[in-house]
Design an enzyme around this catalytic site. Structure first.
Site, PDB file in Angstrom:
ATOM      1  N   ASP A  27       0.824  -1.213   0.000  1.00 59.83           N
ATOM      2  CA  ASP A  27       0.000   0.000   0.000  1.00 59.83           C
ATOM      3  C   ASP A  27       0.863   1.270   0.000  1.00 59.83           C
ATOM      4  O   ASP A  27       1.967   1.270   0.537  1.00 59.83           O
ATOM      5  CB  ASP A  27      -0.890  -0.037   1.254  1.00 59.83           C
ATOM      6  CG  ASP A  27      -2.076   0.897   1.145  1.00 59.83           C
ATOM      7  OD1 ASP A  27      -2.282   1.486   0.061  1.00 59.83           O
ATOM      8  OD2 ASP A  27      -2.794   1.052   2.148  1.00 59.83           O
ATOM      9  N   HIS A  44       2.813   3.259  -8.889  1.00 55.73           N
ATOM     10  CA  HIS A  44       2.659   1.807  -9.095  1.00 55.73           C
ATOM     11  C   HIS A  44       3.886   1.226  -9.800  1.00 55.73           C
ATOM     12  O   HIS A  44       4.284   0.101  -9.541  1.00 55.73           O
ATOM     13  CB  HIS A  44       1.387   1.515  -9.883  1.00 55.73           C
ATOM     14  CG  HIS A  44       0.127   1.858  -9.131  1.00 55.73           C
ATOM     15  ND1 HIS A  44      -0.083   1.483  -7.825  1.00 55.73           N
ATOM     16  CD2 HIS A  44      -0.978   2.578  -9.494  1.00 55.73           C
ATOM     17  CE1 HIS A  44      -1.263   1.927  -7.420  1.00 55.73           C
ATOM     18  NE2 HIS A  44      -1.819   2.597  -8.415  1.00 55.73           N
ATOM     19  N   LEU A 138      10.777 -20.345  -4.710  1.00 55.71           N
ATOM     20  CA  LEU A 138       9.735 -19.488  -4.136  1.00 55.71           C
ATOM     21  C   LEU A 138       8.406 -19.645  -4.877  1.00 55.71           C
ATOM     22  O   LEU A 138       8.354 -19.568  -6.108  1.00 55.71           O
ATOM     23  CB  LEU A 138      10.191 -18.020  -4.263  1.00 55.71           C
ATOM     24  CG  LEU A 138       9.195 -16.964  -3.776  1.00 55.71           C
ATOM     25  CD1 LEU A 138       9.111 -16.940  -2.252  1.00 55.71           C
ATOM     26  CD2 LEU A 138       9.577 -15.581  -4.299  1.00 55.71           C
TER      27      LEU A 138
HETATM   28  C1  FPP Z   1      -2.039   0.166  -3.208  1.00 57.65           C
HETATM   29  O1  FPP Z   1      -1.507   1.458  -3.165  1.00 57.65           O
HETATM   30  C2  FPP Z   1      -1.471  -0.556  -4.328  1.00 57.65           C
HETATM   31  C3  FPP Z   1      -2.185  -1.138  -5.332  1.00 57.65           C
HETATM   32  C4  FPP Z   1      -3.654  -1.097  -5.390  1.00 57.65           C
HETATM   33  C5  FPP Z   1      -1.513  -1.803  -6.438  1.00 57.65           C
HETATM   34  C6  FPP Z   1      -0.274  -2.549  -6.056  1.00 57.65           C
HETATM   35  C7  FPP Z   1       0.476  -2.859  -7.270  1.00 57.65           C
HETATM   36  C8  FPP Z   1       1.824  -2.848  -7.403  1.00 57.65           C
HETATM   37  C9  FPP Z   1       2.775  -2.594  -6.320  1.00 57.65           C
HETATM   38  C10 FPP Z   1       2.409  -3.129  -8.697  1.00 57.65           C
HETATM   39  C11 FPP Z   1       2.829  -4.566  -8.827  1.00 57.65           C
HETATM   40  C12 FPP Z   1       1.742  -5.231  -9.514  1.00 57.65           C
HETATM   41  C13 FPP Z   1       1.789  -6.375 -10.182  1.00 57.65           C
HETATM   42  C14 FPP Z   1       0.589  -6.768 -10.898  1.00 57.65           C
HETATM   43  C15 FPP Z   1       2.941  -7.257 -10.327  1.00 57.65           C
HETATM   44  P1  FPP Z   1      -2.502   2.685  -3.368  1.00 57.65           P
HETATM   45  O2  FPP Z   1      -2.607   2.941  -4.818  1.00 57.65           O
HETATM   46  O3  FPP Z   1      -3.812   2.369  -2.740  1.00 57.65           O
HETATM   47  O4  FPP Z   1      -1.778   3.823  -2.641  1.00 57.65           O
HETATM   48  P2  FPP Z   1      -2.477   5.030  -1.867  1.00 57.65           P
HETATM   49  O5  FPP Z   1      -3.269   4.421  -0.748  1.00 57.65           O
HETATM   50  O6  FPP Z   1      -1.327   5.835  -1.384  1.00 57.65           O
HETATM   51  O7  FPP Z   1      -3.332   5.762  -2.853  1.00 57.65           O
END
Ligand code: FPP
Length: 248
Positions: A27, A44, A138
């Site tokens: 997150d 992301h 893994l």
């Molecule tokens: C939450 O942060 C994150 C996500 C919803 C996406 C997580 C995805 C990745 C780390 C990329 C890797 C992905 C794959 C498919 C390999 P947020 O966007 O909710 O952050 P915020 O709460 O600060 O807005």
């Protein structure tokens, strides 16, 4: 990915507690980007770079399973551009990093639903899982289009469809119909970005998991932070409803 495999540095302690399965709610990508004046998708992308480092560390440390929450059933409600971007990121990872993951003996497993994904992406996910099926390193569970409640509903529907006698349904039965069937529950679930909630992640499997919360955003949670989380985990006593004397 250049990794020394199986050095098992932090996975065992003198108390012989092993970390077999780590799960992560990655997150804070959006806030990480916002604080830098960047679009959310840049967050992301940075999160994806970090994921690669964390996978390397897990391989190095000999952790057997890593489950990552990459896209939840609720994430469909985000702006279309962001949803498309997250789909694109998964596709890019499968196109550009699959071979490297395979060479590092990583077995990819998808948890969640394929319906809702484009046919092309769904096919790539299926190809990646079958391509790496026989790998013995893994196990990387990619929770994509995943929701814990949805998973339980899906499991119950299949159990009913198979005509089970209610008297015969046990926790083991439910386990067998989850997307994680046959896998051990997570020992440790990590959530970055300072949020302290479960957000529909592994709600069945995480019943007795230890949690690690950190205020760092996901792109900032590097291998050193993972090590610290594992070290802290090793110091905890897991009682599974029992008392200290019984488990020690
Ligand atoms: C939450 O942060 C994150 C996500 C919803 C996406 C997580 C995805 C990745 C780390 C990329 C890797 C992905 C794959 C498919 C390999 P947020 O966007 O909710 O952050 P915020 O709460 O600060 O807005």
């Amino acid at each position: 990915m250049h990794v020394k495999q199986n050095s098992k540095i932090a996975t065992k302690s003198s108390s012989t507690r092993t970390v077999e399965h780590v799960a992560i709610i990655m997150d804070g990508n959006g806030r990480w980007a916002k604080e830098r004046g960047l679009p959310r998708l840049a967050g992301h992308r940075a999160g994806t770079d970090n994921l690669r480092r964390i996978i390397e560390s897990c391989v190095e440390l000999g952790i057997k399973r890593l489950t990552i929450y990459a896209f939840s059933t609720e994430n469909w409600n985000r702006p279309k551009l962001e949803v498309r971007g997250l789909m694109r990121i998964l596709e890019d990872v499968l196109d550009n990093q699959l071979q490297e993951l395979h060479e590092n003996n990583v077995q990819i497993h998808h948890i969640g639903r394929l319906d809702g994904l484009s046919e092309r992406l769904a096919n790539k996910v299926q190809s990646a899982t079958s391509y790496t099926r026989n790998n013995t390193g893994l196990v990387l569970n990619v929770a994509f289009n995943y929701g814990g409640r949805d998973e339980i509903v899906h499991a119950v529907k299949r159990i009913v469809a198979e005509g089970y006698n209610p008297e015969d349904i046990t926790e083991e039965t439910i386990n067998r119909y989850l997307f994680t069937a046959g896998q051990p529950d997570p020992d440790l679930i990590i959530r970055t970005s300072g949020e302290i909630r479960v957000s529909n992640f592994l709600i069945w499997q995480g019943a007795y998991s230890e949690w690690h919360f950190t205020s760092l955003y996901w792109p900032e949670f590097g291998p050193e932070e993972l090590r610290k989380a594992l070290d802290q985990f090793q110091k905890r006593e897991r009682r599974f409803g029992m008392i200290s004397e019984q488990v020690s």
